[in-house]
Design an enzyme around this catalytic site. Structure first.
Site, PDB file in Angstrom:
ATOM      1  CG  ASP A  13      -1.725   1.222   1.496  1.00  0.00           C
ATOM      2  OD1 ASP A  13      -2.261   1.536   0.265  1.00  0.00           O
ATOM      3  OD2 ASP A  13      -1.865   1.833   2.235  1.00  0.00           O
ATOM      4  CB  SER A  14       0.245   4.830  -0.612  1.00  0.00           C
ATOM      5  OG  SER A  14      -1.162   4.755   0.100  1.00  0.00           O
ATOM      6  CB  CYS A  76      -2.609   1.001  -2.568  1.00  0.00           C
ATOM      7  SG  CYS A  76      -2.849   2.855  -2.914  1.00  0.00           S
ATOM      8  CD  GLU A 156      -2.014   8.127   7.176  1.00  0.00           C
ATOM      9  OE1 GLU A 156      -0.831   8.821   7.566  1.00  0.00           O
ATOM     10  OE2 GLU A 156      -1.845   7.156   6.477  1.00  0.00           O
ATOM     11  CB  CYS A 188      -9.795   4.998   0.085  1.00  0.00           C
ATOM     12  SG  CYS A 188      -8.684   5.811   1.054  1.00  0.00           S
ATOM     13  CG  HIS A 190      -6.428   5.623   5.128  1.00  0.00           C
ATOM     14  ND1 HIS A 190      -5.584   5.223   4.237  1.00  0.00           N
ATOM     15  CD2 HIS A 190      -5.302   6.309   5.995  1.00  0.00           C
ATOM     16  CE1 HIS A 190      -4.369   5.402   4.250  1.00  0.00           C
ATOM     17  NE2 HIS A 190      -4.262   5.908   5.343  1.00  0.00           N
TER      18      HIS A 190
HETATM   19  N1  DGL Z   1      -3.698   3.744   0.025  1.00  0.00           N
HETATM   20  C1  DGL Z   1      -4.745   4.985  -0.809  1.00  0.00           C
HETATM   21  C2  DGL Z   1      -5.818   4.198  -1.379  1.00  0.00           C
HETATM   22  O1  DGL Z   1      -6.443   3.416  -1.102  1.00  0.00           O
HETATM   23  C3  DGL Z   1      -4.899   5.955   0.329  1.00  0.00           C
HETATM   24  C4  DGL Z   1      -3.992   6.697   0.684  1.00  0.00           C
HETATM   25  C5  DGL Z   1      -3.086   7.443  -0.399  1.00  0.00           C
HETATM   26  O2  DGL Z   1      -3.597   8.715  -0.832  1.00  0.00           O
HETATM   27  O3  DGL Z   1      -2.279   7.168  -0.558  1.00  0.00           O
HETATM   28  O4  DGL Z   1      -6.183   4.966  -2.369  1.00  0.00           O
END
Ligand code: DGL
Length: 276
Positions: A13-14, A76, A156, A188, A190
């Protein structure tokens, strides 16, 4: 050659958010080992260009391949939306699944009135990938997408049970609700962490789809189809087979992981991801 079944699954993931996907894999596929990479130095991806995200994703896949993995889960949504072809190319023989198709499938099966809402980052909404995935399954369904860029920093920051967060949720969702949707995809990583708040604010009549859960179920099916399911039980006292890597802020990551996952997370190791 090592038995492929016993190899870990690479999840990336990011940053921290993909732990919601790792959590579902741990719950639903408890015998599987996981190598998780969170790109904490370069998060967020949701406000970056496709070209940049594809470059990042290729580096991460190259790193994961050094860890002898049997499959890759792109946790992600933004990377799934914008870089899936690059990821598959880099992965070669290793099977890859993303989070968008599993979420789209369940939303299509769930909607009765043919109106689905998708909330996600700007990059994911701008890519229209959820619209395309839904149209491929049920072309008659209409989709309203809404970018909710403030949700990621709120999560976060840990501001989950907070009046300000409630107000921001409603500010974004008002327009989506006017569309009379009966299904809402939390598109997303989160957003599943805001699920209870969203549920309380939108009421019980809207089905909330958590692609993290659906992806774990899809992963299970894929491992079974490919004969890759791990069947070896963990011995008593054997440590949990989970390893965590990040590109920055290992301590903060480990603290967050410890609070989100059903296992103790003590450390994460830093990887110089630009070198891959
Ligand atoms: N992991 C990203 C997503 O699911 C969310 C956080 C980001 O913008 O990197 O789209």
């Amino acid at each position: 050659m090592k038995d492929r079944k016993s190899l870990p699954i690479g999840v990336f993931d990011s940053g921290l958010g993909g732990l919601t996907v790792a959590r579902e894999i741990m719950r639903n596929l408890p015998l599987e080992k996981i190598v998780y990479f969170g790109d904490t130095a370069r998060v967020p991806y949701g406000s970056k260009s496709a070209q940049t995200i594809r470059r990042y994703a290729r580096q991460i896949v190259r790193f994961l391949k050094t860890q002898e993995i049997k499959a890759i889960v792109v946790a992600c949504n933004t990377a799934t939306a914008l870089a899936m072809d690059a990821i598959r190319e880099e992965a070669g023989e290793i099977p890859v699944i993303g989070v968008i198709e599993p979420g789209a499938k369940v939303a299509c099966a769930s909607t009765e009135n043919g109106r689905i809402g998708v909330i996600a980052t700007r990059a994911t909404i701008g890519s229209h990938v959820y619209n395309d995935a839904i149209a491929a399954i049920r072309p008659e369904v209409s989709v309203i997408g809404k970018a909710c860029p403030l949700f990621v920093p709120l999560v976060e920051e840990g501001w989950i049970h907070d009046k300000i967060t409630d107000e921001i949720i409603m500010r974004y969702l008002d327009e989506v609700l006017e569309y009379k949707i009966d299904t809402l995809i939390l598109g997303c990583t989160h957003y599943p962490l805001l699920r209870s708040e969203i549920r309380r604010l939108v009421g019980d009549s809207i089905r909330l789809v958590n692609p993290a859960y659906e992806t774990a179920i899809e992963l299970k099916g894929m491992l079974m189809d490919e004969g890759l399911e791990n069947d070896r039980q963990r011995e008593a006292g054997e440590p949990y087979p989970y390893r965590f890597f990040v590109s920055d802020e290992a301590e903060r990551f480990a603290g967050f992981a410890d609070s989100v996952l059903p296992v103790d997370v003590k450390t994460a190791r830093i990887v110089p991801i630009e070198e891959y």
